[in-house]
Design an enzyme around this catalytic site. Structure first.
Site, short mmCIF file in Angstrom:
data_model
loop_
_atom_site.label_atom_id
_atom_site.label_comp_id
_atom_site.label_asym_id
_atom_site.label_seq_id
_atom_site.Cartn_x
_atom_site.Cartn_y
_atom_site.Cartn_z
N LYS A 112 0.84 -1.21 0.00
CA LYS A 112 0.00 0.00 0.00
C LYS A 112 0.87 1.25 0.00
O LYS A 112 0.68 2.16 -0.81
CB LYS A 112 -0.90 0.01 1.24
N ASN A 113 1.84 1.28 0.91
CA ASN A 113 2.62 2.51 1.05
C ASN A 113 3.54 2.77 -0.14
O ASN A 113 4.01 3.89 -0.33
CB ASN A 113 3.44 2.48 2.35
N CYS A 143 -5.19 7.87 9.59
CA CYS A 143 -5.36 7.26 10.91
C CYS A 143 -5.05 8.27 12.02
O CYS A 143 -4.13 9.07 11.89
CB CYS A 143 -4.40 6.08 11.06
N ARG A 147 -8.24 -0.58 4.87
CA ARG A 147 -7.33 0.39 4.24
C ARG A 147 -6.00 -0.27 3.89
O ARG A 147 -5.30 0.21 3.00
CB ARG A 147 -7.08 1.57 5.20
N ARG A 205 -0.11 14.89 13.23
CA ARG A 205 0.53 14.58 11.94
C ARG A 205 0.62 15.84 11.10
O ARG A 205 -0.15 16.05 10.16
CB ARG A 205 -0.25 13.47 11.23
N PRO A 206 1.58 16.72 11.44
CA PRO A 206 1.70 17.97 10.69
C PRO A 206 2.19 17.71 9.26
O PRO A 206 2.68 16.62 8.95
CB PRO A 206 2.74 18.75 11.48
N ILE A 207 2.07 18.73 8.40
CA ILE A 207 2.57 18.59 7.02
C ILE A 207 3.60 19.69 6.71
O ILE A 207 3.86 20.01 5.56
CB ILE A 207 1.42 18.62 5.98
N ASP A 208 4.18 20.25 7.80
CA ASP A 208 5.13 21.35 7.61
C ASP A 208 6.33 20.95 6.74
O ASP A 208 6.80 21.75 5.92
CB ASP A 208 5.61 21.86 8.98
N LEU A 209 6.82 19.73 6.89
CA LEU A 209 8.00 19.31 6.11
C LEU A 209 7.65 19.25 4.61
O LEU A 209 8.48 19.58 3.77
CB LEU A 209 8.53 17.96 6.60
N ARG A 260 -4.22 10.02 4.68
CA ARG A 260 -3.07 10.89 4.88
C ARG A 260 -2.28 11.08 3.57
O ARG A 260 -1.77 12.14 3.25
CB ARG A 260 -2.19 10.23 5.94
N ASP A 320 4.79 0.81 12.10
CA ASP A 320 3.59 0.12 11.61
C ASP A 320 3.49 -1.32 12.13
O ASP A 320 2.45 -1.94 12.00
CB ASP A 320 3.59 0.09 10.07
C1 UD1 Z 1 4.29 6.85 6.32
C2 UD1 Z 1 3.46 5.61 6.18
C3 UD1 Z 1 2.96 5.14 7.53
C4 UD1 Z 1 4.12 4.98 8.50
C5 UD1 Z 1 4.99 6.23 8.54
C6 UD1 Z 1 6.25 6.04 9.36
C7 UD1 Z 1 2.47 5.89 4.00
C8 UD1 Z 1 1.24 6.10 3.20
N1 UD1 Z 1 2.32 5.90 5.33
O1 UD1 Z 1 3.44 7.86 6.85
O2 UD1 Z 1 2.30 3.88 7.35
O3 UD1 Z 1 3.62 4.73 9.79
O4 UD1 Z 1 5.39 6.61 7.21
O5 UD1 Z 1 6.98 4.98 8.88
O6 UD1 Z 1 3.54 5.68 3.47
N2 UD1 Z 1 6.13 14.72 10.50
C9 UD1 Z 1 6.21 16.06 10.74
N3 UD1 Z 1 5.99 16.94 9.72
C10 UD1 Z 1 5.70 16.51 8.45
C11 UD1 Z 1 5.63 15.14 8.20
C12 UD1 Z 1 5.85 14.26 9.25
O7 UD1 Z 1 6.47 16.49 11.87
O8 UD1 Z 1 5.51 17.36 7.56
C13 UD1 Z 1 6.33 13.76 11.60
C14 UD1 Z 1 5.05 12.97 11.91
O9 UD1 Z 1 4.19 13.68 12.76
C15 UD1 Z 1 5.60 11.72 12.54
C16 UD1 Z 1 6.92 11.52 11.81
O10 UD1 Z 1 7.25 12.77 11.21
O11 UD1 Z 1 5.85 11.93 13.91
C17 UD1 Z 1 6.87 10.43 10.75
O12 UD1 Z 1 5.93 10.77 9.76
P1 UD1 Z 1 6.14 10.38 8.24
O13 UD1 Z 1 7.39 9.60 8.08
O14 UD1 Z 1 5.94 11.59 7.42
O15 UD1 Z 1 4.91 9.40 8.02
P2 UD1 Z 1 3.89 9.40 6.83
O16 UD1 Z 1 4.59 9.68 5.56
O17 UD1 Z 1 2.69 10.18 7.18
#
Ligand code: UD1
Length: 430
Positions: free
Chosen positions: A22-23, A116, A397, A121-125, A92, A305
């Site tokens: 999936k990922n 989930c 999912r 789960r911010p998107i700042d990065l 997400r 996961d």
């Molecule tokens: C992906 C996987 C998810 C897995 C996760 C960590 C998919 C679809 N999902 O989620 O199954 O659990 O990787 O291996 O591939 N963060 C920030 N700012 C950002 C983005 C992330 O602070 O802009 C933080 C998150 O809050 C979290 C950490 O970084 O604490 C890891 O998140 P990230 O690696 O981005 O996970 P996802 O890509 O959402």
């Protein structure tokens, strides 16, 4: 509404096959927007998150056809540059469309993604990286407006190796002007699969799977076909089922290299693992042993996961295991449900202490999130008596036909409709 009805403590064994990841497929679906023409993807799992991505592509104007596990995606005619809120909220991963949409349409309009509930789960990065690549982004809480005539290469340092942000940067830079360098990139196998798909279409991505990735922008990408890697989290979940209830289980269609962070945990529990080609045979001991410390980490650390599914297994192992969830701050919601089976688990902030019990007992539980839901199915498989697991939309999912696959290895599990009981009728006594 549906629930799974599981008669637990049945012996499992035989062979079980792992579907596509999936990922891995979700960012690849978003990346098809960069290719004008027909992309063919094989080994695509039939999951609600995948279908949500397909609906987004169709809304944007793409044609998507499925024949079993093959998708044919034609993105020649993209007509929309927005993603409606109800589609963004489905998962997400919808945020991954931001980079490909702004590259393709020069403008993108989306809202914050769903997914989930496993913590903040911010998107700042994602947004800051796109800004570094030259995108102009405005946000007003419910709407993200992103514009760029043409993105340009840049040097991007990620403060955390975010999987999604790394994918968004790769997708946004393959057609950008010049060279992009990502420092502290995520190293998950799904990143390498995205890069391998894009490189097969003519992109120039170097170092995917390592902490530093370099991308040289190219003028265009040409259509190609790609086979998605097997889902390592589904493989781990089936290994957990085997560890709990099978003397021997063969998990088919795995990439052993992707399971390197997981296999030592199974050997520490006393399981023996035999690898042969794409098959993994797991032989379980009479009683599993505890794993002293499990800290979830970005790849190649132990995957977050897999934390909940392993916790279900260790709740029945001999001794005390300690989890430290370092990736997400709210990923212990399944624990209160696991306790209903009699699991002895205490939580203090990011630490969960699991004192293994000899037996689990049947319970009626509800999935709290995707992997948490899978952990409840595992606990039900290992519990005495008949259990039910509700809120299956979470499990759908990420697991294709979980009840069918598990029943093929001996599980007594069926899907049943939940009957909402009629309100009690009171007799009127005159
Ligand atoms: C992906 C996987 C998810 C897995 C996760 C960590 C998919 C679809 N999902 O989620 O199954 O659990 O990787 O291996 O591939 N963060 C920030 N700012 C950002 C983005 C992330 O602070 O802009 C933080 C998150 O809050 C979290 C950490 O970084 O604490 C890891 O998140 P990230 O690696 O981005 O996970 P996802 O890509 O959402």
């Amino acid at each position: 509404m549906e629930k799974l009805v599981i008669t637990g403590n049945q012996p499992l064994g035989g062979e079980i096959s792992v579907h596509g990841s999936k990922n891995a497929v979700l960012p690849i679906l978003a990346a098809t927007l960069l290719v004008k023409g027909e992309t063919v993807l094989h080994n695509v799992p039939d999951l609600s998150d995948v279908n949500a991505s397909i609906e987004i592509l169709r809304h944007l104007g793409a044609s998507v056809k499925r024949e079993k596990s093959t998708l044919v995606i034609d993105t020649s005619n993209i007509v929309n540059n927005d993603i409606p809120e109800e589609m963004m909220r489905e998962m997400r991963s919808s945020i991954i469309f931001l980079g490909s949409l702004v590259t393709r349409c020069k403008e993108a309009l989306i809202c914050p993604p769903g997914g989930c509930d496993i913590g903040v789960r911010p998107i700042d990065l994602h947004l800051n990286s796109l800004r570094k690549l030259g995108a102009q982004i405005t946000e007003n809480g419910s709407c993200i407006h992103c514009r760029a005539q043409k993105l340009h290469g840049s040097k991007i340092f990620l403060t955390f190796p975010s999987v999604g942000a790394t994918e968004n940067i790769i997708i946004s830079s393959v057609l950008a002007k010049g060279k992009t360098t990502v420092i502290n990139a995520a190293r998950e196998p799904e990143i390498s699969d995205l890069a391998s798909f894009l490189n097969s279409c003519g992109a120039k991505i170097f170092g995917a799977g390592e902490s530093m990735i370099e991308i040289e922008g190219v003028e265009e990408l040409y259509p190609n076909s790609h086979t998605v890697i097997p889902d390592r989290i589904v493989a781990a979940t089936y290994m957990c089922a085997g560890a709990l209830q099978a003397k021997e289980l063969v998990v088919k269609n795995v990439r052993a290299g992707h399971l390197v962070p997981i296999i030592p945990v199974f050997t520490e529990m006393g399981c023996r693992i035999y690898l042969s080609g794409n098959d993994l045979k797991l032989v379980s001991p009479k009683r599993l042993k505890r794993v002293k410390n499990i800290k979830t980490m970005p790849y190649p650390g132990f995957p977050t996961d897999c934390q909940s599914v392993l916790m279900a297994v260790l709740s029945k192992a001999k001794g005390t295991s300690v989890f430290n969830e370092s990736v997400f701050d709210g990923r212990y919601k399944h624990i209160s449900e696991l306790r209903r089976f009699g699991a002895d688990i205490t939580v203090n902030d990011r630490i969960a202490v699991v004192n293994g019990v000899r037996e689990l007992y049947s319970a009626n539980v509800y999935s709290t999130d995707l992997r948490g839901g899978a952990s409840l199915v595992l606990a039900a498989l290992a519990a005495n008596g008949v259990s039910t697991v509700g809120n299956l939309s979470h499990i759908d999912r990420g697991y294709e036909n979980i009840e069918k696959n598990l029943s093929e290895i001996g599980a007594v599990i069926e899907l049943s409709l939940i009957h909402i009981s009629e309100p009690t009728r009171h007799l009127r006594i005159s």
